[in-house]
Design a protein around this motif. Structure first.
Motif, mmCIF file in Angstrom:
data_model
loop_
_atom_site.group_PDB
_atom_site.id
_atom_site.type_symbol
_atom_site.label_atom_id
_atom_site.label_comp_id
_atom_site.label_asym_id
_atom_site.label_seq_id
_atom_site.Cartn_x
_atom_site.Cartn_y
_atom_site.Cartn_z
ATOM 1 N N LYS A 81 0.845 -1.188 0.000
ATOM 2 C CA LYS A 81 0.000 0.000 0.000
ATOM 3 C C LYS A 81 0.883 1.243 0.000
ATOM 4 O O LYS A 81 2.020 1.220 0.480
ATOM 5 N N LEU A 116 -9.266 -2.067 -5.216
ATOM 6 C CA LEU A 116 -8.784 -0.876 -4.524
ATOM 7 C C LEU A 116 -9.017 -0.978 -3.024
ATOM 8 O O LEU A 116 -10.005 -1.561 -2.570
ATOM 9 N N SER A 118 -8.514 1.862 0.450
ATOM 10 C CA SER A 118 -8.126 3.237 0.772
ATOM 11 C C SER A 118 -8.582 3.616 2.170
ATOM 12 O O SER A 118 -9.489 3.019 2.738
ATOM 13 N N LEU A 122 -11.888 7.707 -2.074
ATOM 14 C CA LEU A 122 -11.087 7.832 -3.288
ATOM 15 C C LEU A 122 -11.962 8.111 -4.500
ATOM 16 O O LEU A 122 -13.153 7.807 -4.530
ATOM 17 N N PHE A 140 -8.488 1.305 6.638
ATOM 18 C CA PHE A 140 -7.952 0.682 5.430
ATOM 19 C C PHE A 140 -8.188 -0.822 5.414
ATOM 20 O O PHE A 140 -8.044 -1.510 6.428
ATOM 21 N N ILE A 160 -5.703 8.497 -9.295
ATOM 22 C CA ILE A 160 -6.516 8.270 -8.103
ATOM 23 C C ILE A 160 -6.304 9.427 -7.130
ATOM 24 O O ILE A 160 -5.165 9.776 -6.800
ATOM 25 N N VAL A 162 -7.056 10.577 -3.295
ATOM 26 C CA VAL A 162 -7.371 9.942 -2.013
ATOM 27 C C VAL A 162 -7.564 11.021 -0.955
ATOM 28 O O VAL A 162 -6.727 11.919 -0.813
ATOM 29 N N CYS A 170 -4.005 6.141 3.237
ATOM 30 C CA CYS A 170 -3.286 5.207 2.376
ATOM 31 C C CYS A 170 -4.139 4.715 1.210
ATOM 32 O O CYS A 170 -5.347 4.959 1.135
ATOM 33 N N LEU A 171 -3.468 3.980 0.303
ATOM 34 C CA LEU A 171 -4.085 3.516 -0.937
ATOM 35 C C LEU A 171 -3.431 2.213 -1.373
ATOM 36 O O LEU A 171 -2.218 2.041 -1.248
ATOM 37 N N SER A 172 -4.237 1.289 -1.890
ATOM 38 C CA SER A 172 -3.707 0.110 -2.577
ATOM 39 C C SER A 172 -4.490 -0.086 -3.869
ATOM 40 O O SER A 172 -5.676 0.245 -3.946
ATOM 41 N N ALA A 173 -3.808 -0.624 -4.889
ATOM 42 C CA ALA A 173 -4.462 -0.848 -6.182
ATOM 43 C C ALA A 173 -3.777 -1.996 -6.905
ATOM 44 O O ALA A 173 -2.547 -2.113 -6.880
#
Length: 329
Positions: A81, A116, A118, A122, A140, A160, A162, A170-173
């Motif tokens: 992430k 995704l 977040s 997002l 998250f 993206i 956020v 945080c962010l994951s993709a």
């Protein structure tokens, strides 16, 4: 006989330990999550509905580009992430948004899923089209949002935005085939490598010279970016050189340019110069240029190269030792 039998059992036990012990490795398999990003922010007192960058839907930024006092920069996440609140990213800003951008290459057009995660909400654009918005306030969780998307043949632009209310940010993709299988043939950019500056260098020894040649084989010669100067050690084993990056940096590649090479050598990483983690070793060194790429970058401060067996009768000698990162900060 009893003593012999006990010794035999001890030997078996020690062999078992040596077989089952696996030292930690920083060169781990590639993750299916996107780790290579261009990032920009933070934009304070904003939310997902705030157009912080004019015409944001059609952005196609490049590293170094400035927008409203902010700069787009490359960043490689060392985990699955992208954690915005870390000091090396943006820091812990509440009521703010940030942008993350990357481009994805596929050899053929295909329908896939975009997974995704977040904290908090997002907003997602693919090739200029807003394909998803979730104005959430949440903790998250990986893969919490799952979207069907169409990738066109060639390069695709993923942007993206956020949002963050407070604390974690945080962010994951990742892209997944239909049927929840990882996609192996996607290429991501940005992925350009940057040479990391070295703040200090230490060596185990320096080849003695006459006073008139003082400095000819000094340690600094190995980091001066000059291929006509070199560090050279005494004519004995082992010898080492340590690079100090000043603070922990994300290391993706190490380059060694040998003048007098090591047949056997190891590379180790550390953050305190006391506890070292081995990340590479070879016993078939043959000189010239060695390029060591790590599948997963490691965030470290110190890099140590130790020669344990010389390939020539001279000492160890390096024109250059260089470390590279996917981050440009």
């Amino acid at each position: 006989m009893k003593r012999l039998f006990k010794s035999f059992l001890v030997c078996i036990f020690l062999v078992s330990i040596s077989i089952n012990f696996n030292p930690p490795s920083l060169a781990e398999p590639t993750s299916p999550y996107i780790r290579y990003w261009l990032i920009c922010g933070p934009f304070k007192d904003a939310d997902l509905n705030t157009e912080c960058i004019k015409n944001e839907a059609n952005l196609s930024p490049v590293a170094g580009q400035k927008v409203d006092g902010k700069r787009w920069r490359r960043f490689l996440s060392c985990e699955d992430k992208l954690t915005f609140e870390k000091d090396e990213v943006f820091g812990p800003y509440g009521n703010s948004v940030a942008y993350a951008y990357c481009e994805i290459y596929t050899p053929t057009a295909r329908k896939v899923k975009l997974y995704l995660g977040s904290e908090d909400g997002l907003k997602v654009w693919l090739n200029g089209k807003n394909i998803f918005t979730n104005n959430a306030v949440r903790s998250f969780c990986f893969d919490e949002d799952k979207i069907d998307v169409q990738l066109k043949s060639g390069w695709n632009r993923l942007l993206i935005k956020v949002s963050n209310i407070t604390k974690e940010w945080c962010l994951s993709a990742r892209f997944i085939r239909r049927g929840d299988a990882d996609i192996k043939d996607l290429t991501y950019r940005p992925a350009m490598l940057y040479q990391l500056p070295v703040k200090k260098v230490e060596v185990s020894s320096v080849q003695p010279t006459e006073p008139k040649n003082k400095g000819m084989y000094d340690a600094l010669n190995a980091i001066d970016k000059d291929r006509s100067t070199r560090w050279s050690s005494e004519f004995s084993d082992p010898q080492w050189i340590i690079l100090d990056l000043g603070k922990p940096k994300s290391v993706k590649k190490i380059l060694l340019n040998w003048e007098a090479y090591a047949k056997n050598y190891t590379i180790e990483f550390s953050n305190d110069k006391k506890n070292w983690t081995p990340v590479y070793s070879t016993d078939i060194g043959d000189g010239g240029q060695d390029v060591i790429n790590f599948r997963r970058p490691a965030r470290v401060r110190y890099i140590k190269v130790t020669g344990t067996k010389r390939g020539m009768r001279f000492g160890y000698s390096l024109w250059e030792v260089q470390a590279f990162s996917l981050e440009d900060k």
